[in-house]
Design an enzyme around this catalytic site. Sequence first.
Site, short mmCIF file in Angstrom:
data_model
loop_
_atom_site.label_atom_id
_atom_site.label_comp_id
_atom_site.label_asym_id
_atom_site.label_seq_id
_atom_site.Cartn_x
_atom_site.Cartn_y
_atom_site.Cartn_z
N HIS A 204 -10.95 1.44 1.10
CA HIS A 204 -10.71 2.52 2.06
C HIS A 204 -11.97 2.60 2.90
CE1 HIS A 204 -9.29 6.70 3.16
NE2 HIS A 204 -10.58 6.80 3.43
N HIS B 19 0.84 -1.20 0.00
CA HIS B 19 0.00 0.00 0.00
C HIS B 19 0.88 1.25 0.00
CE1 HIS B 19 -3.98 1.91 1.53
NE2 HIS B 19 -3.21 2.85 1.00
N HIS C 247 -5.52 -0.09 5.82
CA HIS C 247 -5.05 0.68 6.99
C HIS C 247 -6.04 0.71 8.17
CE1 HIS C 247 -7.42 3.49 4.65
NE2 HIS C 247 -6.42 3.85 3.87
N ASP D 80 -8.84 3.60 -3.47
CA ASP D 80 -8.24 4.15 -2.26
C ASP D 80 -8.10 5.67 -2.32
OD1 ASP D 80 -6.99 3.51 0.35
OD2 ASP D 80 -5.35 4.63 -0.54
N ASP E 66 1.20 2.86 3.75
CA ASP E 66 0.35 3.91 3.20
C ASP E 66 1.20 5.14 2.87
OD1 ASP E 66 -1.88 5.26 2.28
OD2 ASP E 66 -2.69 5.69 4.27
#
Length: 433
Positions: free
Chosen positions: A183, A65, A236, A156, A311
């Site tokens: 997300h 990610h 996440h 995302d 991320d």
Amino acid sequence: MKTTPNLLIQNAKPVDSNHDGSETVDIRIKDGVISEISSGLEKEDGEEVFDAGGAYVSGGWMDMHVHFREPGYEHKETVETGCRSAMFGGFTEVACMPNTKPAIHTRDVVEFIRNKSEEELVDVHPIGCVTKERKGESIAEMADMKEGGAVAFSDDGDPVYNSQVMRVALQYSSMLGLPIINHEEDLDLSRPGHMHEGEVSARLGLDGTPGIAEEAMIARDILLAGFTGGHIHVAHISTRKAVDLVRQAKKEGVNVTTEVCPHHFDLTDDEIEKRHFDTNVKMHPPLRTQDDVDAMVEGLADGTIDVICTDHAPHSIEEKEVEFIYAPNGITGLDTAWSISVKRLLEPGVLSLQQLLEKLVNNPRQILNLEIPEIKEGAAANLTIFNTDEKWTYTKDEVRSKSKNSPYIGETMTGRALAVYNKNRFAVNALKN
């Protein structure tokens, strides 16, 4: 980057499912393939030598990610600079998110990114959009993007908000054997939040995003995955109840996996107050409470959380140096992920070295259906050489990303990646100070 097809790595301790890091060996690589693993190997003609000095070696780490910003936002990051940061962090493979301009919603953009990374040591795997232009209205050309090299699908930066669209996406992606990475955010509950909704946000007078905005969307996606048989990957994760939802869903046999970022098992929303509204602690999902941080650690320990990712979200100085409520969400993370993991997971004994590496080597590749690198004779060399005890300072000079929006600049780190090898290329990560 020049190629190094023939390399002798001396005095390294292999760590994988078959090696626990207790044995020191030499590893010979010929034409990019591990040809010999033994002790006391001597240099041969045309061979470079790297003395690991007793450091560990594992399969190359993967971050599933990242945001490399290209095409469209090259002032923040490019494929080249993102790969540079990944190498310094110890990663030989990454999967990049599609919130670019144009978005990665067609095969030609997938292939553009793959072509841009051909000469890099790091393998860059594009993640295609779930919906056209990330608008959440109609399904993108998933099969065509898979043919071009996409390894998963995500919008995302925004959730797939429409439940019927998500249902169809899960059904379609399951036929392709690829996951949907969502997300997880109920926008009607989260906006206009600028941090976690709780005691700190109330004290600071900032609009907050409650944990239930994440949890409600995760609950929906788990139900849809169970209904369709599709694979939902929770991006996440950040709250205790979210981890509980995934844990229970796994027990019930739902095809759900999840990831966590180092900042979510390290920092809390107190940092916003302590750092006087430093925008480098503004991200989404936001930093949560200590109880949530503890839940991330517990989820990693019991296997509920499958993957550690970063991320990695670079932003320019001009974008971040504004009032807190106007700053974009996101921080860089590739440079520092290993050191934070050592501090929070390895040193306290939450995870063994082998268990920690599973979250960085095996599990992300299993989720994305990619080949897992092995340390054995005859295997393609895809390796990270690293230590767990070296003290070093993460200064601005050490930032390898094009952007410098990290909350860890100036901090003393423990453990770092010394070198990486992949695709017949070898890079040594020397510190600049």
